[in-house]
Design a protein around this motif. Sequence first.
Motif, PDB file in Angstrom:
ATOM      1  N   VAL A   9       0.826  -1.165   0.000  1.00 14.08           N
ATOM      2  CA  VAL A   9       0.000   0.000   0.000  1.00 14.08           C
ATOM      3  C   VAL A   9       0.891   1.256   0.000  1.00 14.08           C
ATOM      4  CG1 VAL A   9      -1.856   1.201   1.280  1.00 14.08           C
ATOM      5  CG2 VAL A   9      -1.747  -1.302   1.264  1.00 14.08           C
ATOM      6  N   CYS A  32      -6.426 -11.910  -1.590  1.00 17.46           N
ATOM      7  CA  CYS A  32      -7.084 -10.868  -2.374  1.00 17.46           C
ATOM      8  C   CYS A  32      -6.581 -10.877  -3.813  1.00 17.46           C
ATOM      9  CB  CYS A  32      -6.847  -9.501  -1.745  1.00 17.46           C
ATOM     10  SG  CYS A  32      -5.201  -8.853  -2.081  1.00 17.46           S
ATOM     11  N   VAL A  35      -3.243  -8.851  -4.948  1.00 21.54           N
ATOM     12  CA  VAL A  35      -1.977  -9.560  -4.803  1.00 21.54           C
ATOM     13  C   VAL A  35      -1.869 -10.705  -5.818  1.00 21.54           C
ATOM     14  CG1 VAL A  35      -0.899 -11.251  -3.259  1.00 21.54           C
ATOM     15  CG2 VAL A  35      -1.301  -8.914  -2.481  1.00 21.54           C
ATOM     16  N   THR A  51      -1.278 -10.776   3.537  1.00 17.36           N
ATOM     17  CA  THR A  51      -1.249 -11.214   2.146  1.00 17.36           C
ATOM     18  C   THR A  51      -0.015 -10.658   1.430  1.00 17.36           C
ATOM     19  OG1 THR A  51      -3.649 -11.261   2.240  1.00 17.36           O
ATOM     20  CG2 THR A  51      -2.670 -11.370   0.076  1.00 17.36           C
ATOM     21  N   ILE A  98      -9.861   0.033  -0.794  1.00 14.79           N
ATOM     22  CA  ILE A  98      -8.464  -0.086  -1.203  1.00 14.79           C
ATOM     23  C   ILE A  98      -8.305   0.388  -2.642  1.00 14.79           C
ATOM     24  CG2 ILE A  98      -6.593  -1.725  -1.690  1.00 14.79           C
ATOM     25  CD1 ILE A  98      -6.855  -1.407   1.260  1.00 14.79           C
ATOM     26  N   VAL A 151      -4.117  -0.424   7.200  1.00 16.26           N
ATOM     27  CA  VAL A 151      -2.879  -1.182   7.406  1.00 16.26           C
ATOM     28  C   VAL A 151      -1.867  -0.435   8.289  1.00 16.26           C
ATOM     29  CG1 VAL A 151      -3.123  -2.557   5.306  1.00 16.26           C
ATOM     30  CG2 VAL A 151      -1.792  -0.432   5.224  1.00 16.26           C
TER      31      VAL A 151
HETATM   32  S1  SF4 Z   1      -4.379  -4.467   2.173  1.00 11.80           S
HETATM   33 FE1  SF4 Z   1      -6.055  -5.753   1.459  1.00 11.80          FE
HETATM   34  S2  SF4 Z   1      -6.204  -5.448  -0.738  1.00 11.80           S
HETATM   35 FE2  SF4 Z   1      -4.207  -4.694  -0.057  1.00 11.80          FE
HETATM   36  S3  SF4 Z   1      -2.842  -6.391  -0.379  1.00 11.80           S
HETATM   37 FE3  SF4 Z   1      -3.552  -6.507   1.757  1.00 11.80          FE
HETATM   38  S4  SF4 Z   1      -5.336  -7.839   1.667  1.00 11.80           S
HETATM   39 FE4  SF4 Z   1      -4.898  -7.220  -0.422  1.00 11.80          FE
END
Ligand code: SF4
Lengths: 371, 422
Positions: A36, A72, A75, A101, A234, A290
Amino acid sequence: MVKDILAKFHEVAASPRAQMDKYMAEGKKVVLTAPVYTPEELIHSMGFVPMGAWGADMELNRAKEYCPAFLCSIVQSILELGIKGAYKGASAIVIPSLCDTLKTLGENWKYAVDDIKFIPMTYPQNRKPDYGIAFTKAGYERVIRDLEELGGKYDAAALVESNSIYNKHNASMRKLDEVLAAHAEITASQRSDIFKSAFFMTKEEHTELVDQLIEELEKTEGTAAKLPVVVSGILTDAPQLNAVFEEFGMHIVADDVAAQSRQYRTDVPECDDPLDALAVKFANMDNCSVLYNVKKPRVQWIVDTAKARGAKGVVVVMTKFCDPEEFDYVMIKKACEAADLPLALVEVDRQMVQFEQIRTNLETFRDMLMM
Amino acid sequence: MAEEVKKAEEVKKPRKPLDPNSAKYKLGKIASDAFANTIEAKKQGKPVAWVSSNFPVEIPETLGIWTAYPENQAAGIAARGAGERMCNVAEADGYSNDICAYARISLAYAKLKECPEQDVAMPDVLLCCNNICNCMIKWYENLSQELNIPMIMLDIPFNPDYEVSDAQVAYVTGQFWDAVHQLEDLFGLKWDDKKFEEVTGFSCRASRAWLEATAQAKYTPSPFNGFDLLNHMAVMVTARGKEEAGEAMETLLKEYKENHEKGESTFRAEEKYRVMFEGIACWPYLRATSRGLKDRGINMVTTIYADAFGFDYNSFDEMIRAYCSVPNAINLEKSRDKRVKLCKDNNVEGLLVHTNRSCKLWSGFMAEMSRQIGEECGIPVTSFDGDQADPRNFSEAQYDTRVQGLMEIMEGNKADRAGKEA
Ligand code: SF4
Ligand code: SF4
């Protein structure tokens, strides 16, 4: 003129590969940056062109050899693109471990894509105390070492310059967000293009184009929004999703989208050392699923922003299997209920072809807001 | 991640009373007392913390804070058949069914504050450590909001490198003392170095005994059924900083050694094949998953848990490094090498992987890692879909087919080897 600028944003947003080829033809090296957050300023200062890698709307095949179905699609599609050679020529990919992830993406990348180097960026969650800032800096130093192996060179003066280029871009993006709120003639798709193209252009170029657009828009009286909404999530770049917003006259007056405004809220502060400054920037970042903050100020941020911008409702666009967002959603829902702010939840993923369910949900939401 | 409970069938069927000197009795008592004592302490107004399974227990143990472990509780609830009911409560509040089922169960408990399948004392503080997953951060953030109590976050990031860096040790050390000071201030407690030394001693003693007990699987046949470990592990999670844990683990070790000498085992069938089980147990189907192996003479002789609680260290720095090196905090290569070692040390003939819908991190690079383990050890690898606590994500038929497939390959390999030797 506005039309031409928007066409340019669209062209870039729709063809990242062409952008990459263009930069490489100019003799530049490209470094991919995964969601992110990554230290783009640093990558830029070392002579690379950072390009956002947030996956693509596509079918997954090869990624399935590595990922279980419940990761997700952002990724998974990044990995798919890597395996299939869509990023060929990139020097490296920087992947932060900000969610579970993403931690697995880096590990899989090492074996799935052997011609593009994986550079991990480990951010602290306790990022505000001194020990957190020191750890962020150590993470940057690790990135520097890896980029130096690829021919980059760290130079403090260059980072001072890059920090300022990025701050300028941030300011333009924040201004743009405000201006767009008052210009409902700019559609959701066009708004998405402007934000998305920022990942595929150098910030110098993007800032220039954004500033031009702002200038043009400010010359005109904007069209008032029929249905002002705040969008949170997101990633909201799916054309069919934006088409639904448009169909129902929903105008995005502010966003809490990770791939959009969350990128631009925080500037690099003034510090004696530019690398320290960049670490302090990360310490100052907040309001994101996050980034740990026990008080979850993000939730109130959404409510306050919706009120300040006169939004009639909030649309949460949930990326399927994104657990950080799924946890926050419950709190957002409660806060919106308490503030009498209508809220809709729609779920998206990058393999989605049928948007009927989303259309139905948002149609009902529209009807409710119009009552 | 870690958690242990009495097997579902033990709850239902009355059994002949256990010998109070047996490891099973002692370990079971420590695990169940952990819940009961904390409930009692709460009644007396003592501070109670809910703690992540791999949080440095040295902190609450030294300060005298009573603890309960939500993962352990959720496992118990799931094993006793209430996983789905509790998940439904959380889902009705808006939690997606994609979220880790332990988190859903725990958030449901925070709302209901009761669950006859496993009650715990309600907390005054949350001690969160994300060395097993970042899901933990989100889960505890929400608990903190819902219960309106403070949360202490000890961030141990996933380490993409093989070794733990000095920068990481410094970062975690800073947080360790910050956590201590916050707790001192919150509850008017005082850190005592002597007590800390004592606690670390207990923790190391329990860890050493655990490592050695699990290593007894080096013998063929193994003196124990690996499903035992899934149960006994509860003590390593919840009580490794207590004196009685070390004592009980030493009893376990002694029993396993005696079993070996007498040619006995807690695996009550002929051990024809030896596998490593990868992942958290499917608590709602413990009996079905265990029987699927036992009926075929397959003993699960080892799991990464055998290595996971090796908190044996000689200095403060080493302790920090140990917490930075728990299974879900380490990169693919280090995770792989630990498992390869377990497979080789314990003569494993096949790897059975639980692709756990709840755990993105654990399952996210398992496909690649298990391919590499299979190649390096020359053993077949099979996976099945399941979930540690949500019963809706497991199919007994699929499990059976996969285990049968694994067994047939192991059988073929045995025949090949026998052919070569002949
Ligand atoms: S924050 Fe959510 S959308 Fe972004 S990589 Fe992680 S799980 Fe996937
Ligand atoms: S996500 Fe995985 S590691 Fe985290 S609590 Fe759930 S099962 Fe345990």
